[in-house]
Structure formats: structure tokens, C-alpha cells
Design an enzyme around this catalytic site. Structure first.
Site, mmCIF file in Angstrom:
data_model
loop_
_atom_site.group_PDB
_atom_site.id
_atom_site.type_symbol
_atom_site.label_atom_id
_atom_site.label_comp_id
_atom_site.label_asym_id
_atom_site.label_seq_id
_atom_site.Cartn_x
_atom_site.Cartn_y
_atom_site.Cartn_z
ATOM 1 N N ASP A 6 0.816 -1.224 0.000
ATOM 2 C CA ASP A 6 0.000 0.000 0.000
ATOM 3 C C ASP A 6 0.846 1.270 0.000
ATOM 4 O OD1 ASP A 6 -2.149 -1.790 0.424
ATOM 5 O OD2 ASP A 6 -1.855 -1.646 2.577
ATOM 6 N N LYS A 37 2.535 2.022 -4.869
ATOM 7 C CA LYS A 37 3.303 1.476 -6.001
ATOM 8 C C LYS A 37 2.523 1.621 -7.301
ATOM 9 C CE LYS A 37 3.427 -2.525 -4.134
ATOM 10 N NZ LYS A 37 2.802 -2.154 -2.860
ATOM 11 N N GLY A 65 -3.625 -4.989 -4.537
ATOM 12 C CA GLY A 65 -4.647 -4.072 -5.022
ATOM 13 C C GLY A 65 -3.993 -2.741 -5.302
ATOM 14 N N HIS A 66 -3.797 -2.445 -6.564
ATOM 15 C CA HIS A 66 -3.195 -1.164 -6.911
ATOM 16 C C HIS A 66 -4.296 -0.215 -7.351
ATOM 17 C CE1 HIS A 66 0.719 -2.691 -6.478
ATOM 18 N NE2 HIS A 66 0.776 -3.356 -7.606
ATOM 19 N N GLN A 86 2.565 -6.064 -2.776
ATOM 20 C CA GLN A 86 2.858 -6.050 -1.324
ATOM 21 C C GLN A 86 4.161 -5.277 -1.084
ATOM 22 O OE1 GLN A 86 2.193 -9.672 -2.461
ATOM 23 N NE2 GLN A 86 0.086 -9.011 -2.413
HETATM 24 P P1 GDP Z 1 -0.253 0.186 -3.772
HETATM 25 O O1 GDP Z 1 -0.875 -1.137 -3.504
HETATM 26 O O2 GDP Z 1 1.153 0.263 -3.233
HETATM 27 O O3 GDP Z 1 -0.346 0.620 -5.188
HETATM 28 O O4 GDP Z 1 -1.059 1.243 -2.936
HETATM 29 P P2 GDP Z 1 -2.643 1.500 -2.950
HETATM 30 O O5 GDP Z 1 -3.106 1.616 -4.341
HETATM 31 O O6 GDP Z 1 -3.323 0.559 -2.077
HETATM 32 O O7 GDP Z 1 -2.704 2.875 -2.179
HETATM 33 C C1 GDP Z 1 -2.301 3.973 -2.723
HETATM 34 C C2 GDP Z 1 -3.435 4.970 -2.626
HETATM 35 O O8 GDP Z 1 -2.876 6.215 -2.452
HETATM 36 C C3 GDP Z 1 -4.271 5.065 -3.888
HETATM 37 O O9 GDP Z 1 -5.585 5.430 -3.582
HETATM 38 C C4 GDP Z 1 -3.573 6.162 -4.665
HETATM 39 O O10 GDP Z 1 -4.392 6.843 -5.572
HETATM 40 C C5 GDP Z 1 -3.172 7.054 -3.554
HETATM 41 N N1 GDP Z 1 -1.960 7.802 -3.812
HETATM 42 C C6 GDP Z 1 -0.835 7.399 -4.447
HETATM 43 N N2 GDP Z 1 0.080 8.376 -4.433
HETATM 44 C C7 GDP Z 1 -0.492 9.426 -3.781
HETATM 45 C C8 GDP Z 1 -0.046 10.727 -3.402
HETATM 46 O O11 GDP Z 1 1.075 11.127 -3.666
HETATM 47 N N3 GDP Z 1 -0.912 11.501 -2.686
HETATM 48 C C9 GDP Z 1 -2.161 11.092 -2.348
HETATM 49 N N4 GDP Z 1 -2.935 11.919 -1.653
HETATM 50 N N5 GDP Z 1 -2.614 9.872 -2.682
HETATM 51 C C10 GDP Z 1 -1.793 9.055 -3.384
#
Ligand code: GDP
Length: 419
Positions: free
Chosen positions: A9, A12, A36-37, A219
Site C-alpha cells: 500500500d 506502487k 490491489g493497486h 505487497q
Molecule cells: P499500492 O498497492 O502500493 O499501489 O497502494 P494502494 O493503491 O493501495 O494505495 C495507494 C493509494 O494512495 C491510492 O488510492 C492512490 O491513488 C493514492 N496515492 C498514491 N500516491 C499518492 C499521493 O502522492 N498523494 C495522495 N494523496 N494519494 C496518493
């Protein structure tokens, strides 16, 4: 390659989405539908579980490597949803012939195991652990097997039988719908055969042809089966070494490893989070950052930036750079903290302890820096950032020993600083 430095989370999805623009091929190498991206494109929001986020850019070839455990029913749900959104998928998705199939009985077993466990791992309940167990136990069903109906039948019957026995021995009942679900999965398996490929070979041929390949981790480092907070980990190697084995290329083919860290820390699922906030701050940052799991909707626990864990990530992944995400979430805070070491009964430690149980009682030693209390959302270069935010990033570089190469300041593709 892009790898998460914490418990997943880290954002990525957004970083991969930005970097995919410059790649020809994007590949996943481990995990399955437990990832879940979340990617925002214009006003649309996509949550991708198995298909690499590169799919949202036209013309990118997206691969699922041998290291993934592919949930075929979920996979086609996602595939068909993308098609419905108008995304052209023709010849764009490939699945390793060596990848293992995650079957409905793995899911049923995952639920039963987690329900009866005294020490719950907090899994996503997607069957990932049981599918990897069968892989390591040399009993798994691989994409390549789908060409042989007799072999499939033998492997599936034995798999269902084993799952039923184990579930019943735990006092559970096998779902009545299991046989139907298995049939549907096998029908979807037929469809999958058309996408089967040798991912390692494809990637090497792409590289030899001068193309750029992006490997997308799911992850994060602290969830790595070997290097994470065992047993509160996922059942695969999420770290950079896993990218080589999980996609079918040699480690020397990987020249850039970007570690993604949030400007603070979050954790979903069970297990210790050393830099956890107190309750009020936890709620505040969760609301500011929208910290709810993309796969399960569970609230994430939040805490300060953990340099001890980040140093572990830098070392085991051989990071060449950091991508710091969600800097904007800290915009309103009067001060920000970085944990630089842990106080333990045995003294101060600067390296992440192997004993997960010890981690529950460590006391982080914090360095406090002034907040910037100004919006960073519009920043597109380091020079656009308030001085205190730049100082925070400089300090992150120093304590992790890794240069910050990207900073994300919002959910949109354009809200990124490249250093
Ligand atoms: P992942 O599994 O590592 O891709 O992470 P997730 O998708 O679960 O969580 C990332 C969340 O943070 C998503 O809702 C993205 O749109 C949001 N997000 C990513 N980068 C940023 C950022 O720089 N600022 C904000 N406010 N949200 C972000």
C-alpha cells in the site's frame, strides 16, 4: 523494477503507472489477487488486482510471471471489466506457462485456516497461502498443464480432496458451491491458454531488442516471506531477488530498483507496527490519506516514517532510488517525525530485528522536524516545495542512504516530481 518498502500500500500503483509510460513491457512477478493497486486516470479510478497497472497505457505488453499464483476467475473478471472500460487488450496480456493456478479450493482453505488460527495472520482470504503451499509441495496446477485435460482432472481432484479433508479436520464445512466454482475455474482456464507465454524469454527478447521492461512488485518488503515480519507476511518473495525468479530472468538483467515509501507508514492486517501513531493521530492521518485497503476495505493503521525498516528495504532490495509518495497528506501537520532507531531491552538498535515478537515492544527513537503547513499538491519540481518539505526529504535520503528520485504529491499522474 519497482518494489514496496513496507507492508504494501505504499502507492506502487501510481509509481508504476507513471514509469509504465516509458516502458514497453510491464510484468508482475509474485502474489496474486491479494494485491490491489489503485490508479487514477482522469476522473476514473481503477483498482487492479492481478493485471499490471501498465495496462492503462495504450500499447504496453503486460505479463504475469511464473512467480504469481493466478486466480483465473478473478483474472477474467478484471480483464472483462477493463475491456468494458474500452481498454484495448488485444495481444497485450501474457501469462507465464509456469505460473500456478489459484483454485477455489485454495480460497476455501484460506478461510478455514484463518478462522481456526489462534494467531491470525490477517490474510486477504484470497487463497494465496494455500496456493503457494501446494506449489512448494509440488502438487500445484500450472498454466502449462491446462493443455492436458487428463492431467488437469487428476491434479484438481486431488486438490479438492486434500482441501476438503483439511477443512473438515478443522471442524469446517466445504462450501456447497465449491464443485461449481472449480468447474467455472477450469472453463476460465481454457480461455487462459490463449494468453500463455514464456515470460522470461519474452522479457529477455524485449531487452535484447532495446526495449524497456518494468517489473512491478506487489505487497512490500516487510511482507516478504524471508525478510518480512514473519509470520505476518505473504507467502512469496516480494523483494528484488523475487523479481528475477518470479519473472524468469537473471538478477543481472535488473539495473534499476526503485523502492516506494509513503512519507509516513501504514499497515493493514495483523502484526506489529513500531512507529504507530496514538489513536487521535492515527484517525487523523487515516482520514487525510484515505487509508483503507484497496482489496479488503480494512482500515490501515498509520505511523511515522520508519527509517529502520527503510534501511532494511534499501539493503535487501539493493535500492538504487526511492519514490516517496503521499507527501501531500502531511501538508497540514505542524511537525513530522522520523524513527531513526529502536530502543529495546538490549539497547539501541539501528537495524530491523529478525524477531517479530521483539518488534511489538520496541520503542522508536524519533527525530522531529518542522512541518511545512502549506499545500504541496501543485509542486512539479523540488524547487516548488516548501523548504521544510525539502528538508524532510533530504533527511529521508540521509537516514536511508538512498537518493530520492521521485516524489508523489497527489493521486493524479501529473502530481509527480522527478528528481
Ligand atoms: P499500492 O498497492 O502500493 O499501489 O497502494 P494502494 O493503491 O493501495 O494505495 C495507494 C493509494 O494512495 C491510492 O488510492 C492512490 O491513488 C493514492 N496515492 C498514491 N500516491 C499518492 C499521493 O502522492 N498523494 C495522495 N494523496 N494519494 C496518493
Amino acid at each position: 523494477m519497482v518494489v514496496g518498502c513496507r507492508w504494501g500500500d505504499e502507492g506502487k500503483g501510481k509509481i508504476v503507472d507513471v514509469l509504465a509510460e516509458e516502458a514497453h513491457v510491464v510484468a508482475r512477478y509474485q502474489g496474486g489477487a491479494n494485491a490491489g493497486h489503485t490508479v487514477h486516470v482522469g476522473d476514473d479510478q481503477f483498482v487492479l488486482h492481478q493485471i499490471p497497472s501498465g495496462i492503462l497505457h495504450a500499447d504496453k505488453r503486460c505479463l504475469l510471471g511464473n512467480g504469481v499464483v493466478l486466480d483465473v476467475l478473478d483474472f477474467f473478471e478484471e480483464y472483462d471489466d477493463l475491456a468494458e472500460w474500452g481498454i484495448d487488450l488485444d495481444d497485450r496480456v501474457g501469462v507465464s506457462q509456469r505460473a500456478h493456478l489459484l483454485m477455489p479450493y485454495h480460497r476455501a482453505l484460506d478461510h478455514a485456516l484463518e478462522n481456526q488460527a489462534k494467531q491470525k495472520i490477517g490474510t486477504t482470504g484470497r487463497g494465496i497461502g494455500p496456493a503457494y503451499e501446494e506449489k512448494a509441495g509440488r502438487r500445484g496446477l500450472r498454466v502449462a498443464d491446462l493443455a492436458n485435460a487428463e492431467r488437469v482432472q487428476g491434479l484438481v481432484e486431488a486438490g479438492v480432496e486434500r482441501a476438503r479433508e483439511r477443512i473438515e479436520s478443522m471442524g469446517g464445512d466445504c462450501d456447497d458451491g465449491l464443485d461449481g466454482a472449480v468447474e467455472s475455474a477450469l472453463a476460465a482456464g481454457e480461455r487462459l491458454r490463449g494468453l500463455a507465454t514464456d515470460t522470461g524469454l519474452e522479457i529477455m527478447q524485449a531487452l535484447q531488442g532495446g526495449k524497456r521492461v518494468l517489473l512491478e512488485g506487489a505487497q512490500g518488503t516487510a511482507l516478504d516471506l524471508d525478510h518480512g515480519t514473519y509470520p505476518f507476511v505473504t507467502s512469496s518473495n516480494t523483494t528484488a531477488g523475487g523479481a528475477a525468479t518470479g519473472s524468469g530472468i537473471g538478477p543481472t538483467a535488473i539495473d534499476t530498483v526503485i523502492g516506494v515509501v509513503k512519507a509516513y507508514t501504514t499497515r493493514v492486517g495483523n502484526g506489529p507496527l513500531p512507529t504507530a501513531f496514538d489513536e487521535a493521530m492515527d484517525e487523523k492521518v487515516r482520514a487525510l490519506g484515505g487509508e483503507f485497503g484497496a482489496t479488503t476495505g480494512r482500515p490501515r493503521r498509520c505511523g511515522w516514517f520508519d527509517a529502520v525498516l527503510s534501511r532494511l528495504a534499501a539493503r535487501v532490495n539493493g535500492l538504487t532510488g526511492l519514490a516517496v509518495t503521499k507527501l501531500d497528506v502531511l501538508d497540514t501537520l505542524p511537525e513530522v517525525c522520523i524513527a531513526t532507531s529502536y530502543r529495546t531491552p538490549d539497547g539501541l538498535v539501528e537495524e530491523f530485528p529478525a524477531d517479530t515478537w521483539q518488534l511489538g515492544s520496541v520503542e522508536p527513537v524519533y527525530e522531529t522536524l518542522p512541518g511545512w503547513q502549506e499545500s504541496t499538491e501543485g509542486a512539479r519540481s523540488l524547487g516548488d516545495l516548501p523548504a521544510a518539505a525539502r528538508r524532510y526529504l533530504d533527511r529521508i535520503e540521509e537516514v536511508t542512504g538512498t537518493p530520492v528520485q521521485m516524489v508523489s504529491v497527489g493521486t493524479r499522474r501529473s502530481q509527480i516530481i522527478r528528481v
